[in-house]
Design a protein around this motif. Sequence first.
Motif, short mmCIF file in Angstrom:
data_model
loop_
_atom_site.label_atom_id
_atom_site.label_comp_id
_atom_site.label_asym_id
_atom_site.label_seq_id
_atom_site.Cartn_x
_atom_site.Cartn_y
_atom_site.Cartn_z
N ILE A 28 3.81 7.58 12.86
CA ILE A 28 2.67 8.40 13.26
C ILE A 28 1.36 7.62 13.20
CG2 ILE A 28 3.76 10.56 12.59
CD1 ILE A 28 1.80 10.38 10.08
N ALA A 29 1.41 6.42 12.65
CA ALA A 29 0.20 5.62 12.46
C ALA A 29 -0.27 5.02 13.77
CB ALA A 29 0.46 4.52 11.44
N ASP A 30 -1.58 4.92 13.92
CA ASP A 30 -2.17 4.30 15.09
C ASP A 30 -3.07 3.16 14.61
OD1 ASP A 30 -3.50 3.56 17.39
OD2 ASP A 30 -4.32 5.55 17.81
N CYS A 31 -2.64 1.95 14.85
CA CYS A 31 -3.38 0.77 14.38
C CYS A 31 -4.02 0.02 15.53
CB CYS A 31 -2.44 -0.15 13.59
SG CYS A 31 -1.66 0.64 12.17
N ARG A 32 -4.23 0.70 16.65
CA ARG A 32 -4.73 0.04 17.86
C ARG A 32 -6.16 -0.49 17.73
NH1 ARG A 32 -2.96 4.41 22.20
NH2 ARG A 32 -3.59 5.69 20.47
N GLU A 33 -6.94 0.04 16.79
CA GLU A 33 -8.30 -0.46 16.63
C GLU A 33 -8.31 -1.88 16.08
OE1 GLU A 33 -11.34 1.89 14.84
OE2 GLU A 33 -10.53 3.74 15.69
N GLY A 34 -7.23 -2.26 15.41
CA GLY A 34 -7.13 -3.62 14.89
C GLY A 34 -8.11 -3.92 13.79
N LYS A 35 -8.40 -2.93 12.97
CA LYS A 35 -9.36 -3.11 11.88
C LYS A 35 -8.64 -3.58 10.62
CE LYS A 35 -13.17 -0.89 9.54
NZ LYS A 35 -13.94 0.33 9.36
N VAL A 36 -9.05 -4.72 10.12
CA VAL A 36 -8.47 -5.30 8.90
C VAL A 36 -9.55 -5.30 7.82
CG1 VAL A 36 -7.52 -7.39 7.86
CG2 VAL A 36 -6.88 -6.76 10.19
N THR A 37 -9.27 -4.62 6.71
CA THR A 37 -10.23 -4.62 5.60
C THR A 37 -9.64 -5.22 4.33
OG1 THR A 37 -9.61 -2.35 5.03
CG2 THR A 37 -11.56 -2.64 6.42
N HIS A 38 -8.32 -5.40 4.30
CA HIS A 38 -7.68 -5.95 3.11
C HIS A 38 -6.68 -7.05 3.50
CE1 HIS A 38 -9.05 -2.02 1.69
NE2 HIS A 38 -9.07 -2.56 0.49
N VAL A 39 -6.80 -8.16 2.79
CA VAL A 39 -5.86 -9.27 2.93
C VAL A 39 -5.52 -9.70 1.51
CG1 VAL A 39 -5.51 -11.63 3.77
CG2 VAL A 39 -6.87 -10.01 5.13
N TYR A 40 -4.24 -9.90 1.26
CA TYR A 40 -3.79 -10.32 -0.06
C TYR A 40 -2.97 -11.59 0.03
CZ TYR A 40 -5.30 -5.73 -1.56
OH TYR A 40 -6.07 -4.63 -1.84
N ARG A 41 -3.26 -12.53 -0.83
CA ARG A 41 -2.50 -13.77 -0.92
C ARG A 41 -1.46 -13.58 -2.02
NH1 ARG A 41 -4.01 -19.12 0.66
NH2 ARG A 41 -4.71 -17.96 2.46
N MET A 42 -0.22 -13.85 -1.70
CA MET A 42 0.90 -13.71 -2.63
C MET A 42 1.34 -15.10 -3.08
SD MET A 42 1.23 -10.45 -2.66
CE MET A 42 0.54 -9.14 -1.69
N GLY A 43 0.69 -15.59 -4.11
CA GLY A 43 0.97 -16.95 -4.55
C GLY A 43 0.64 -17.91 -3.42
N ASN A 44 1.47 -18.93 -3.26
CA ASN A 44 1.29 -19.89 -2.17
C ASN A 44 2.29 -19.67 -1.05
OD1 ASN A 44 -0.83 -21.28 -3.41
ND2 ASN A 44 0.61 -22.44 -4.67
N GLU A 45 3.00 -18.53 -1.10
CA GLU A 45 4.08 -18.31 -0.14
C GLU A 45 3.72 -17.40 1.03
OE1 GLU A 45 8.05 -17.79 -1.83
OE2 GLU A 45 7.05 -17.94 -3.77
N PHE A 46 3.06 -16.28 0.73
CA PHE A 46 2.82 -15.27 1.76
C PHE A 46 1.39 -14.77 1.73
CE2 PHE A 46 7.36 -14.91 0.77
CZ PHE A 46 7.91 -15.05 2.03
N GLU A 47 0.97 -14.23 2.88
CA GLU A 47 -0.29 -13.53 2.96
C GLU A 47 0.01 -12.19 3.63
OE1 GLU A 47 -4.07 -15.74 3.31
OE2 GLU A 47 -4.20 -14.73 5.25
N HIS A 48 -0.52 -11.11 3.07
CA HIS A 48 -0.35 -9.77 3.62
C HIS A 48 -1.66 -9.36 4.27
CE1 HIS A 48 3.17 -8.35 0.83
NE2 HIS A 48 3.44 -9.47 1.48
N VAL A 49 -1.63 -9.12 5.57
CA VAL A 49 -2.80 -8.68 6.32
C VAL A 49 -2.57 -7.21 6.66
CG1 VAL A 49 -4.19 -9.01 8.39
CG2 VAL A 49 -3.09 -10.99 7.30
N LEU A 50 -3.42 -6.33 6.15
CA LEU A 50 -3.27 -4.89 6.36
C LEU A 50 -4.12 -4.45 7.54
CD1 LEU A 50 -2.44 -5.45 3.36
CD2 LEU A 50 -3.05 -3.07 2.92
N VAL A 51 -3.44 -4.00 8.60
CA VAL A 51 -4.11 -3.49 9.79
C VAL A 51 -4.17 -1.97 9.61
CG1 VAL A 51 -4.10 -3.34 12.30
CG2 VAL A 51 -3.15 -5.37 11.19
N ASN A 52 -5.38 -1.46 9.43
CA ASN A 52 -5.57 -0.04 9.12
C ASN A 52 -5.12 0.88 10.23
OD1 ASN A 52 -6.78 -0.87 6.73
ND2 ASN A 52 -8.83 -0.80 7.60
#
Length: 105
Positions: free
Chosen positions: A44-68
């Motif tokens: 049901i989520a609509d992420c078409r605006e492409g707004k990113v307000t949170h990014v998390y670095r997970m050690g040196n392996e991964f980055e999580h980019v949250l598209v609201n």
Amino acid sequence: MQTRKLTDEEFNATRNAPLRVEDSTPPLDFWSYVEAIPAEDFGIADCREGKVTHVYRMGNEFEHVLVNSQYQGVAMVIVIDLKQGQVYGHYLLDINPPGTKEAES
């Protein structure tokens, strides 16, 4: 473009000592990946605006980019594999308590 919807187990395996990134340039352009995600993966989520307000670095392996999405607490997480320099997959994250009803549009 090939996309990969992560299972709960796969997503949780990428979570390791999260550190919020305040000012950063994404390690790669992931927007073409976001555009290729099948509509049903958004639920049901609509992420078409492409707004990113949170990014998390997970050690040196991964980055999580949250598209609201239009709902507070619901975002499409783009998981970037930093070692491979590519998108690892995506996961629809809902941090609202179980049983929370969606706001009416």
